[in-house]
Design an enzyme around this catalytic site. Sequence first.
Site, PDB file in Angstrom:
ATOM      1  N   VAL A  18       0.856  -1.184   0.000  1.00 40.65           N
ATOM      2  CA  VAL A  18       0.000   0.000   0.000  1.00 40.65           C
ATOM      3  C   VAL A  18       0.893   1.236   0.000  1.00 40.65           C
ATOM      4  O   VAL A  18       1.633   1.468   0.963  1.00 40.65           O
ATOM      5  CB  VAL A  18      -0.936   0.030   1.228  1.00 40.65           C
ATOM      6  N   ASP A  70      10.677   7.177  -1.433  1.00 44.74           N
ATOM      7  CA  ASP A  70      10.171   8.139  -2.401  1.00 44.74           C
ATOM      8  C   ASP A  70       9.795   7.360  -3.659  1.00 44.74           C
ATOM      9  O   ASP A  70      10.667   6.873  -4.378  1.00 44.74           O
ATOM     10  CB  ASP A  70      11.250   9.178  -2.708  1.00 44.74           C
ATOM     11  N   ASN A  97      -2.065   4.164  -3.856  1.00 42.86           N
ATOM     12  CA  ASN A  97      -2.848   5.157  -3.131  1.00 42.86           C
ATOM     13  C   ASN A  97      -2.157   6.512  -3.021  1.00 42.86           C
ATOM     14  O   ASN A  97      -2.817   7.543  -3.013  1.00 42.86           O
ATOM     15  CB  ASN A  97      -3.153   4.615  -1.727  1.00 42.86           C
ATOM     16  N   LYS A 131       4.545  -1.878 -12.820  1.00 44.35           N
ATOM     17  CA  LYS A 131       5.503  -2.636 -13.626  1.00 44.35           C
ATOM     18  C   LYS A 131       6.164  -3.735 -12.809  1.00 44.35           C
ATOM     19  O   LYS A 131       6.192  -4.909 -13.205  1.00 44.35           O
ATOM     20  CB  LYS A 131       6.558  -1.680 -14.182  1.00 44.35           C
ATOM     21  N   TYR A 165      -3.423  17.889 -11.566  1.00 50.70           N
ATOM     22  CA  TYR A 165      -4.087  16.785 -10.870  1.00 50.70           C
ATOM     23  C   TYR A 165      -5.112  16.123 -11.787  1.00 50.70           C
ATOM     24  O   TYR A 165      -5.210  14.892 -11.852  1.00 50.70           O
ATOM     25  CB  TYR A 165      -4.756  17.306  -9.601  1.00 50.70           C
ATOM     26  N   LYS A 169      -4.931  12.145 -12.995  1.00 56.46           N
ATOM     27  CA  LYS A 169      -5.950  11.147 -12.675  1.00 56.46           C
ATOM     28  C   LYS A 169      -6.632  10.610 -13.935  1.00 56.46           C
ATOM     29  O   LYS A 169      -7.022   9.436 -13.984  1.00 56.46           O
ATOM     30  CB  LYS A 169      -6.977  11.738 -11.703  1.00 56.46           C
TER      31      LYS A 169
END
EC number: 1.1.1.-
Length: 268
Positions: A18, A70, A97, A131, A165, A169
Amino acid sequence: MTSSEKNSTGLAGKTCLVTGGAGGLGKAVTAAFLDAGANVVICDINAKRIESTLAELRTRGGNLTAVTADITDHDQVLSLFDDIAGRFGTLDVLVNNAAVMDRFDPVGDIELDLWDNVLAVNLTAPLQLSKFAVRSMLSKPEPAGCIINIASGAATAGWLAGTAYTASKHGLVGLTKSTAAFYGPKGIRCNALIMGVMVGTHMHEAFLDGCHKEGRQKVEEIFSGHRPQTCKVDDVAGICLSLASGPGWGTVNGALIAVDNGWTSVVG
């Protein structure tokens, strides 16, 4: 949750990654997966938040591992997957997420550095993570896996955020469909959640340095006109749990699932 309830979810003993797992929705998803008996690896760039989340969740079921990383750094992502392979073997579930917000800048005013940063976190990082996740999932004797991309109403509409943004998305939706189409026949599902307004996130932190006045005003006009109902992160986490392992969800692939109390039916 009893042992039988854990086993009924299908995640017991499975390995899940996650991103952005130390706060907000990511932490809620982590808790739900741990309660289901999964091995959960969280990565987050915020070391203090990771420390706090470990202290809060380490007593739950499952097996929690945290990595400060990161996700825009290729070498750190590669190291993360090497660590997962060394600890648990192959990956079963990836939840993309982690994300950053823009400042509501329209295309005429956006700075290229902001664009690059938002696209790096919100789109290029999920690409890299997917990937390596796909490669791990395909290496199993019987290839299988689930990728959940956390998108937004801004993935289907034009005025719910700034240019960066919104573009990131929309791109994540394309990544979702491409991954689902190619790898679905190989046993790997990929779906996206189209999120509405959530309570319990750290989204407000994106605006500590200010934002584009007119851009934000346009978004606020939409929100004030339609007044969307909010969603709780724990409820969204439950949907992620079902999508990853719930009965009947194995047929769901390439879907854009609105988790927004009908918000995108109005604005999207």
